[in-house]
Scaffold this active site. Structure first.
Site, PDB file in Angstrom:
ATOM      1  N   ASN A   1      -0.397  14.502  -0.441  1.00  0.00           N
ATOM      2  CA  ASN A   1      -0.510  13.045  -0.561  1.00  0.00           C
ATOM      3  C   ASN A   1      -1.030  12.544   0.782  1.00  0.00           C
ATOM      4  O   ASN A   1      -0.274  12.475   1.751  1.00  0.00           O
ATOM      5  CB  ASN A   1       0.869  12.438  -0.877  1.00  0.00           C
ATOM      6  CG  ASN A   1       0.849  10.918  -0.792  1.00  0.00           C
ATOM      7  OD1 ASN A   1      -0.222  10.307  -0.820  1.00  0.00           O
ATOM      8  ND2 ASN A   1       2.025  10.319  -0.697  1.00  0.00           N
TER       9      ASN A   1
ATOM     10  N   LYS B   1      -1.803   9.674   1.604  1.00  0.00           N
ATOM     11  CA  LYS B   1      -1.457   8.274   1.876  1.00  0.00           C
ATOM     12  C   LYS B   1      -2.730   7.535   2.321  1.00  0.00           C
ATOM     13  O   LYS B   1      -3.824   7.900   1.892  1.00  0.00           O
ATOM     14  CB  LYS B   1      -0.344   8.160   2.917  1.00  0.00           C
ATOM     15  CG  LYS B   1       0.837   9.065   2.602  1.00  0.00           C
ATOM     16  CD  LYS B   1       2.043   8.682   3.380  1.00  0.00           C
ATOM     17  CE  LYS B   1       3.108   9.753   3.222  1.00  0.00           C
ATOM     18  NZ  LYS B   1       4.445   9.228   3.361  1.00  0.00           N
TER      19      LYS B   1
ATOM     20  N   HIS C   1       5.698   6.283  -6.113  1.00  0.00           N
ATOM     21  CA  HIS C   1       6.042   6.743  -4.759  1.00  0.00           C
ATOM     22  C   HIS C   1       6.969   5.711  -4.120  1.00  0.00           C
ATOM     23  O   HIS C   1       6.824   4.508  -4.340  1.00  0.00           O
ATOM     24  CB  HIS C   1       4.768   6.919  -3.922  1.00  0.00           C
ATOM     25  CG  HIS C   1       5.019   7.629  -2.633  1.00  0.00           C
ATOM     26  ND1 HIS C   1       5.574   6.999  -1.533  1.00  0.00           N
ATOM     27  CD2 HIS C   1       4.826   8.924  -2.269  1.00  0.00           C
ATOM     28  CE1 HIS C   1       5.698   7.871  -0.551  1.00  0.00           C
ATOM     29  NE2 HIS C   1       5.252   9.052  -0.969  1.00  0.00           N
TER      30      HIS C   1
ATOM     31  N   GLU D   1       7.078   4.459  -1.315  1.00  0.00           N
ATOM     32  CA  GLU D   1       6.408   3.408  -0.526  1.00  0.00           C
ATOM     33  C   GLU D   1       5.900   2.292  -1.432  1.00  0.00           C
ATOM     34  O   GLU D   1       5.895   1.128  -1.050  1.00  0.00           O
ATOM     35  CB  GLU D   1       5.279   4.030   0.316  1.00  0.00           C
ATOM     36  CG  GLU D   1       5.849   4.833   1.481  1.00  0.00           C
ATOM     37  CD  GLU D   1       4.984   5.986   1.967  1.00  0.00           C
ATOM     38  OE1 GLU D   1       3.787   6.043   1.626  1.00  0.00           O
ATOM     39  OE2 GLU D   1       5.524   6.853   2.686  1.00  0.00           O
TER      40      GLU D   1
ATOM     41  N   GLU E   1      11.813  13.001  -4.037  1.00  0.00           N
ATOM     42  CA  GLU E   1      11.521  12.696  -2.636  1.00  0.00           C
ATOM     43  C   GLU E   1      12.603  11.769  -2.097  1.00  0.00           C
ATOM     44  O   GLU E   1      12.519  10.547  -2.266  1.00  0.00           O
ATOM     45  CB  GLU E   1      10.160  11.995  -2.523  1.00  0.00           C
ATOM     46  CG  GLU E   1       8.998  12.824  -3.005  1.00  0.00           C
ATOM     47  CD  GLU E   1       7.701  12.407  -2.325  1.00  0.00           C
ATOM     48  OE1 GLU E   1       7.027  13.305  -1.795  1.00  0.00           O
ATOM     49  OE2 GLU E   1       7.377  11.217  -2.291  1.00  0.00           O
TER      50      GLU E   1
ATOM     51  N   GLY F   1       8.455  11.362   5.859  1.00  0.00           N
ATOM     52  CA  GLY F   1       7.820  11.006   7.126  1.00  0.00           C
ATOM     53  C   GLY F   1       8.789  10.896   8.298  1.00  0.00           C
ATOM     54  O   GLY F   1       8.431  10.402   9.363  1.00  0.00           O
TER      55      GLY F   1
ATOM     56  N   SER G   1       9.057  15.593   4.353  1.00  0.00           N
ATOM     57  CA  SER G   1       8.963  16.395   5.575  1.00  0.00           C
ATOM     58  C   SER G   1       8.913  17.901   5.309  1.00  0.00           C
ATOM     59  O   SER G   1       9.523  18.687   6.035  1.00  0.00           O
ATOM     60  CB  SER G   1      10.108  16.043   6.538  1.00  0.00           C
ATOM     61  OG  SER G   1      10.033  14.685   6.911  1.00  0.00           O
TER      62      SER G   1
HETATM   63  C1  PEP Z   1       5.119  11.803   0.796  1.00  0.00           C
HETATM   64  O1  PEP Z   1       4.634  10.797   1.281  1.00  0.00           O
HETATM   65  O2  PEP Z   1       5.053  11.978  -0.429  1.00  0.00           O
HETATM   66  C2  PEP Z   1       5.774  12.750   1.686  1.00  0.00           C
HETATM   67  C3  PEP Z   1       6.502  13.703   1.180  1.00  0.00           C
HETATM   68  O3  PEP Z   1       5.567  12.583   3.048  1.00  0.00           O
HETATM   69  P1  PEP Z   1       6.007  13.587   4.248  1.00  0.00           P
HETATM   70  O4  PEP Z   1       5.708  14.988   3.787  1.00  0.00           O
HETATM   71  O5  PEP Z   1       5.153  13.162   5.393  1.00  0.00           O
HETATM   72  O6  PEP Z   1       7.457  13.374   4.461  1.00  0.00           O
END
Ligand code: PEP
Length: 260
Positions: free
Chosen positions: A12, A14, A99, A101, A171, A177, A216
């Site tokens: 992803n 982003k 997601h 976000e 997630e 992040g 992460s």
């Molecule tokens: C994501 O945005 O879906 C995600 C898992 O981000 P990160 O791996 O940076 O935590």
């Protein structure tokens, strides 16, 4: 014996990328993924303006591409939105929906995420439905009730056949992040919960739906996560922007597949 599901690793991006940087990244990922076994799927979800670039550079490779959101509508006066069918015209296979976000910054409700999931399916995309709890919710012991509500809102809208065609990404919001990863045991517990929720819809969905972990994921923690019984791969944010890290995570999926 439990059905052996294919592993899947999806990036992803982003809101990152520029044409020149994307070219280097996509070519390196495409080249590196070429040697991966068939049992591990690879995809990248790019910002919409770069879909055509992904199509040109990834066509014929082992790497699928997709978008990070779709409109709940088929077409019409919805300024700024992108229809699932538009992504399909550029060869997209995946659409991330829900997601955290988007849930947090765009106030997307569980109901809207469910409508988007259905729209993506109807257009021929594989929706990657994201679910996850905040740290406050986890600490209050609400993880299962929050995730149960998020996934049930989606499953209620789908036929058993459609439920078979989604991917779910767990997630935890506190791990996205932040550099904090759920432990393999914490992640597995939620994945097992999700599989039980799927079983209430259909046994076939419980056995067949691919469940990703995201938050992460890095080369040094990926294999341990992917080895868990109900974790079929990862949705990768930050590490998907570095081809060496992303490919190392794909390799971790290969290694985990060999031992699971
Ligand atoms: C994501 O945005 O879906 C995600 C898992 O981000 P990160 O791996 O940076 O935590």
């Amino acid at each position: 014996m439990a059905k052996q599901r294919a592993k899947l690793v999806v990036g992803n991006w982003k809101m990152h990328g520029r044409l020149a940087d994307n070219k280097v990244l996509l070519q390196a990922v495409s080249q590196g993924a070429g040697s991966l076994p068939e049992a591990v799927g690879v995809g990248v979800c790019v910002p919409c303006p770069y879909l055509a670039q992904a199509q040109v550079l990834l066509n014929g490779s082992r790497v699928a591409w997709g978008v990070q959101d779709v409109s709940a509508h088929e077409q019409g006066a919805f300024t700024g939105e992108v229809a699932a069918e538009m992504a399909v015209e550029f060869g997209a296979s995946y659409a991330i929906v829900g997601h955290s976000e988007r849930r947090a910054y765009h106030l997307e409700s569980a109901e809207l995420v469910a409508t988007k999931t259905l729209r993506a399916l109807e257009a021929g995309l594989t929706p990657i439905v994201c679910v996850g709890e905040t740290l406050e919710q986890r600490e209050a012991g609400e993880t299962e009730s929050v995730i149960g509500m998020q996934i049930d809102a989606v499953l209620t809208k789908l036929s058993p056949d459609q439920a078979l065609r989604i991917v779910i990404a767990y997630e935890p919001v506190w791990a996205i992040g932040t550099g904090k990863t759920a432990t393999a045991e914490q992640a597995q517990a939620v994945h097992a919960f999700l599989r039980a929720r799927l079983a209430a819809k259909s046994e076939a969905a419980a056995a067949g739906v691919v469940l990703l972990y995201g938050g992460s994921v890095k080369p040094d923690n990926a294999e341990q996560l992917f080895r868990q019984q109900d974790i079929d791969g990862g949705l990768i944010g930050g590490a998907s922007l570095k081809h060496i890290d992303f490919l190392a995570i794909c390799q971790a999926a290969v290694a985990a597949n060999a031992v699971r």
